[in-house]
Scaffold this active site. Structure first.
Site, PDB file in Angstrom:
ATOM      1  N   SER A 109       0.820  -1.217   0.000  1.00 34.35           N
ATOM      2  CA  SER A 109       0.000   0.000   0.000  1.00 34.35           C
ATOM      3  C   SER A 109       0.855   1.269   0.000  1.00 34.35           C
ATOM      4  CB  SER A 109      -0.883   0.000   1.250  1.00 34.35           C
ATOM      5  OG  SER A 109      -1.371   1.287   1.536  1.00 34.35           O
ATOM      6  N   GLN A 130       0.533  -0.310  -4.724  1.00 32.91           N
ATOM      7  CA  GLN A 130      -0.766   0.373  -4.807  1.00 32.91           C
ATOM      8  C   GLN A 130      -0.559   1.855  -4.588  1.00 32.91           C
ATOM      9  OE1 GLN A 130      -2.478   1.499  -1.587  1.00 32.91           O
ATOM     10  NE2 GLN A 130      -3.830   2.688  -2.909  1.00 32.91           N
ATOM     11  N   ARG A 167     -14.444   7.398   9.438  1.00 31.93           N
ATOM     12  CA  ARG A 167     -13.816   6.566  10.471  1.00 31.93           C
ATOM     13  C   ARG A 167     -14.620   6.480  11.766  1.00 31.93           C
ATOM     14  NH1 ARG A 167      -8.358   5.763   9.411  1.00 31.93           N
ATOM     15  NH2 ARG A 167      -7.597   6.855   7.584  1.00 31.93           N
ATOM     16  N   LYS A 255      -8.139  -0.060  -9.239  1.00 35.02           N
ATOM     17  CA  LYS A 255      -8.841  -0.733  -8.135  1.00 35.02           C
ATOM     18  C   LYS A 255      -9.983   0.135  -7.590  1.00 35.02           C
ATOM     19  CE  LYS A 255      -7.851  -2.732  -3.516  1.00 35.02           C
ATOM     20  NZ  LYS A 255      -8.339  -1.819  -2.497  1.00 35.02           N
ATOM     21  N   HIS A 279     -13.734  -2.158  -1.518  1.00 38.03           N
ATOM     22  CA  HIS A 279     -12.721  -1.754  -0.535  1.00 38.03           C
ATOM     23  C   HIS A 279     -12.988  -2.433   0.822  1.00 38.03           C
ATOM     24  CE1 HIS A 279      -9.613   1.652  -0.238  1.00 38.03           C
ATOM     25  NE2 HIS A 279      -9.557   1.103   0.942  1.00 38.03           N
ATOM     26  N   ARG A 282     -15.194  -0.404   3.304  1.00 35.83           N
ATOM     27  CA  ARG A 282     -14.628   0.662   4.128  1.00 35.83           C
ATOM     28  C   ARG A 282     -14.896   2.066   3.596  1.00 35.83           C
ATOM     29  NH1 ARG A 282     -10.829  -1.668   7.719  1.00 35.83           N
ATOM     30  NH2 ARG A 282      -9.349   0.050   7.837  1.00 35.83           N
ATOM     31  N   GLY A 312     -14.532  -9.489   1.123  1.00 36.14           N
ATOM     32  CA  GLY A 312     -15.305 -10.469   1.884  1.00 36.14           C
ATOM     33  C   GLY A 312     -14.934 -11.922   1.647  1.00 36.14           C
ATOM     34  N   GLY A 333      -7.778  -9.160   1.907  1.00 39.14           N
ATOM     35  CA  GLY A 333      -7.227  -8.190   2.848  1.00 39.14           C
ATOM     36  C   GLY A 333      -7.235  -8.739   4.263  1.00 39.14           C
ATOM     37  N   ARG A 334      -8.437  -8.731   4.868  1.00 41.36           N
ATOM     38  CA  ARG A 334      -8.509  -9.081   6.292  1.00 41.36           C
ATOM     39  C   ARG A 334      -8.028 -10.501   6.576  1.00 41.36           C
ATOM     40  NH1 ARG A 334     -12.914  -5.927   5.263  1.00 41.36           N
ATOM     41  NH2 ARG A 334     -13.214  -4.024   6.484  1.00 41.36           N
TER      42      ARG A 334
HETATM   43  C1  LIG Z   1      -7.005  -2.330   7.568  1.00 40.57           C
HETATM   44  C2  LIG Z   1      -7.208  -2.153   6.089  1.00 40.57           C
HETATM   45  C3  LIG Z   1      -6.445  -1.215   5.403  1.00 40.57           C
HETATM   46  C4  LIG Z   1      -6.605  -1.052   4.011  1.00 40.57           C
HETATM   47  N1  LIG Z   1      -5.789  -0.164   3.342  1.00 40.57           N
HETATM   48  C5  LIG Z   1      -5.896  -0.062   1.988  1.00 40.57           C
HETATM   49  C6  LIG Z   1      -4.998   0.758   1.262  1.00 40.57           C
HETATM   50  O1  LIG Z   1      -4.097   1.383   1.821  1.00 40.57           O
HETATM   51  N2  LIG Z   1      -5.158   0.835  -0.089  1.00 40.57           N
HETATM   52  C7  LIG Z   1      -6.139   0.142  -0.759  1.00 40.57           C
HETATM   53  O2  LIG Z   1      -6.233   0.246  -1.977  1.00 40.57           O
HETATM   54  N3  LIG Z   1      -6.984  -0.656  -0.093  1.00 40.57           N
HETATM   55  C8  LIG Z   1      -6.872  -0.788   1.255  1.00 40.57           C
HETATM   56  N4  LIG Z   1      -7.717  -1.639   1.932  1.00 40.57           N
HETATM   57  C9  LIG Z   1      -8.698  -2.448   1.171  1.00 40.57           C
HETATM   58  C10 LIG Z   1      -8.066  -3.771   0.730  1.00 40.57           C
HETATM   59  O3  LIG Z   1      -7.063  -3.591  -0.223  1.00 40.57           O
HETATM   60  C11 LIG Z   1      -9.133  -4.708   0.112  1.00 40.57           C
HETATM   61  O4  LIG Z   1      -9.827  -4.037  -0.919  1.00 40.57           O
HETATM   62  C12 LIG Z   1     -10.129  -5.213   1.159  1.00 40.57           C
HETATM   63  O5  LIG Z   1      -9.488  -5.451   2.397  1.00 40.57           O
HETATM   64  C13 LIG Z   1     -10.794  -6.484   0.662  1.00 40.57           C
HETATM   65  O6  LIG Z   1     -11.764  -6.941   1.541  1.00 40.57           O
HETATM   66  P1  LIG Z   1     -11.481  -8.050   2.677  1.00 40.57           P
HETATM   67  O7  LIG Z   1     -10.723  -7.364   3.771  1.00 40.57           O
HETATM   68  O8  LIG Z   1     -12.841  -8.430   3.100  1.00 40.57           O
HETATM   69  O9  LIG Z   1     -10.688  -9.159   2.039  1.00 40.57           O
HETATM   70  C14 LIG Z   1      -7.581  -1.814   3.313  1.00 40.57           C
HETATM   71  C15 LIG Z   1      -8.342  -2.764   4.021  1.00 40.57           C
HETATM   72  C16 LIG Z   1      -8.162  -2.948   5.386  1.00 40.57           C
HETATM   73  C17 LIG Z   1      -8.981  -4.007   6.095  1.00 40.57           C
END
Ligand SMILES: Cc1cc2nc3c(=O)[nH]c(=O)nc-3n(C[C@H](O)[C@H](O)[C@H](O)COP(=O)(O)O)c2cc1C
Length: 381
Positions: A109, A130, A167, A255, A279, A282, A312, A333-334
């Site tokens: 990131s 990214q 947030r 993205k 995302h 988020r 997800g 991600g998570r």
């Molecule tokens: C704690 C956290 C920080 C994230 N930071 C970024 C980021 O800096 N840049 C970005 O493009 N996406 C960011 N994302 C989104 C992830 O790249 C991704 O799209 C997302 O986590 C996918 O969903 P999932 O967590 O359910 O797998 C972030 C997600 C989380 C949970």
């Protein structure tokens, strides 16, 4: 708890959440608003069915795919995570090691707490970067130059943060910006001694690649926050993408696409692939799930443009569902963050759960190749 007793991502998650302070949990788990989109993301996959075929001869499943002309051993990678070091010190390195071990891509990131140069040295061409486009174009140009110098060839431009996130989850957990370690946070940290010990050794997490643009020497949290506030959280339009396309000779991925018109604009600006993503819930609480917009996005851009998908996914079965619905690749991600927080080898364990689970689902469905998954969608449950 030993990882052997955590056979699913849900088990790893439970373990992770026990080990980190409340504010880190909030940062990891929260979506936006009432967290409805993040909650919907996880149950969305439960509604899908895949239909097996048994009575035909076939070989063992081959989980590999080809992306940008390169063979990928598994159809998934690690999504970009900003400030991952807040969830566990050195989380990026743990997730990158996990990716490297199975040969999967790892996307660093813009807000990573680990440097471009170190990540690229570990992962080679499987290190992607990214980019959040910056207000000051000189900062962006320098970041791209550093990626080029580090031999990174895949750039992911995230376009779904047109405004700063409110947030709510972080406010509830008293994690304000700029970061200040007040009594509330200190109390939470005390209840997560391992996290606190490792954070004190590693230093408080900061966006390692951006500090140099804020100032020389010791940069205060206030100066850092005002820099981040000014530079990011702004719309990216088609012209911005064209400018990045002109400046970036490598592979360009966009993205945060959730509709056919944006998909067409990104393709017209020269994107080599799209990440259909909300995302992880988020950004916009009312956002649709990527699975539900995939057919329209595919129709808009044709069969050739790779469509990557995240938001997800928590199992090999979820990966199979995404590919059966027409995605070419998935990001997580998570799931990887849970692994990184749960145990030193937890991210590797997560990669194994996803890879072995996906191979098992392919075998169960009677699919020899990843492309065979396309014929296995059944009625939704
Ligand atoms: C704690 C956290 C920080 C994230 N930071 C970024 C980021 O800096 N840049 C970005 O493009 N996406 C960011 N994302 C989104 C992830 O790249 C991704 O799209 C997302 O986590 C996918 O969903 P999932 O967590 O359910 O797998 C972030 C997600 C989380 C949970």
């Amino acid at each position: 708890v030993s990882l052997a007793r955590c056979p699913t991502i849900a088990d790893v998650r439970r373990q992770a959440l026990r080990r980190i302070p409340r504010f880190a949990r909030a940062f990891l788990e929260s979506g936006t608003g009432d967290d409805l989109c993040a909650a919907r993301n996880e149950i969305r996959f439960a509604a899908e069915r895949l239909v097996p075929v048994h009575l035909v001869s076939r070989g063992p499943p081959d989980t590999s795919t080809t992306l940008f002309g390169r063979r990928q051993p598994v159809p998934f990678g690690v999504a970009p995570i900003g400030l991952a070091g807040l969830i566990w010190p050195g989380a990026e390195r743990r997730m990158a090691n996990a990716a490297a071990k199975i040969g999967a891509p790892f996307c660093l990131s813009t807000f990573a707490t680990w440097t471009i140069e170190e990540a690229a040295a570990l992962l080679g061409r499987q290190c992607w970067f990214q980019l959040y486009p910056t207000h000051d174009r000189a900062v962006q140009a320098d970041l791209l130059e550093r990626c080029r110098a580090a031999c990174i060839d895949t750039l992911v431009v995230t376009v779904d943060v047109p405004v700063h996130n409110r947030r709510e989850g972080l406010r509830r957990a008293s994690l304000g910006m700029p970061l200040r370690l007040g009594p509330r946070l200190a109390f939470d940290a005390m209840r997560a001694p391992r996290w606190t010990f490792e954070t004190l050794s590693a230093g408080f997490p900061r966006p390692a690649n951006l500090i140099r643009y804020v100032g020389d020497g010791a940069v205060s949290e206030t100066a850092l926050f005002s820099f981040l506030y000014q530079q990011f959280g702004r719309p990216t339009d088609e012209d911005d993408l064209r400018a990045i396309r002109a400046a970036w000779p490598g592979t360009l991925v966009v993205k945060g696409i959730l509709g056919p018109d944006d998909a067409r604009r990104a393709a017209a600006a020269g994107a080599d692939a799209l990440v259909v993503s909300n995302h992880g819930g988020r950004q916009l609480d009312a956002a649709p799930h990527p699975l539900d917009v995939l057919p329209a996005v595919r129709e808009a851009v044709g069969q050739e443009l790779p469509l990557l998908l995240d938001s997800g996914l928590r199992s090999g079965s979820d990966i199979a569902v995404a590919l059966a619905h027409g995605a070419d690749f998935t990001f997580h991600g998570r799931s990887f963050l849970y692994g990184a927080a749960a145990h030193q080898c937890g991210a590797e364990h997560v990669a194994d759960i996803l890879a072995a689970g996906f191979a098992n689902v392919m075998a169960q469905l009677g699919c020899e190749r990843v492309a065979d998954l396309r014929q296995r969608t059944g009625a939704s449950g």
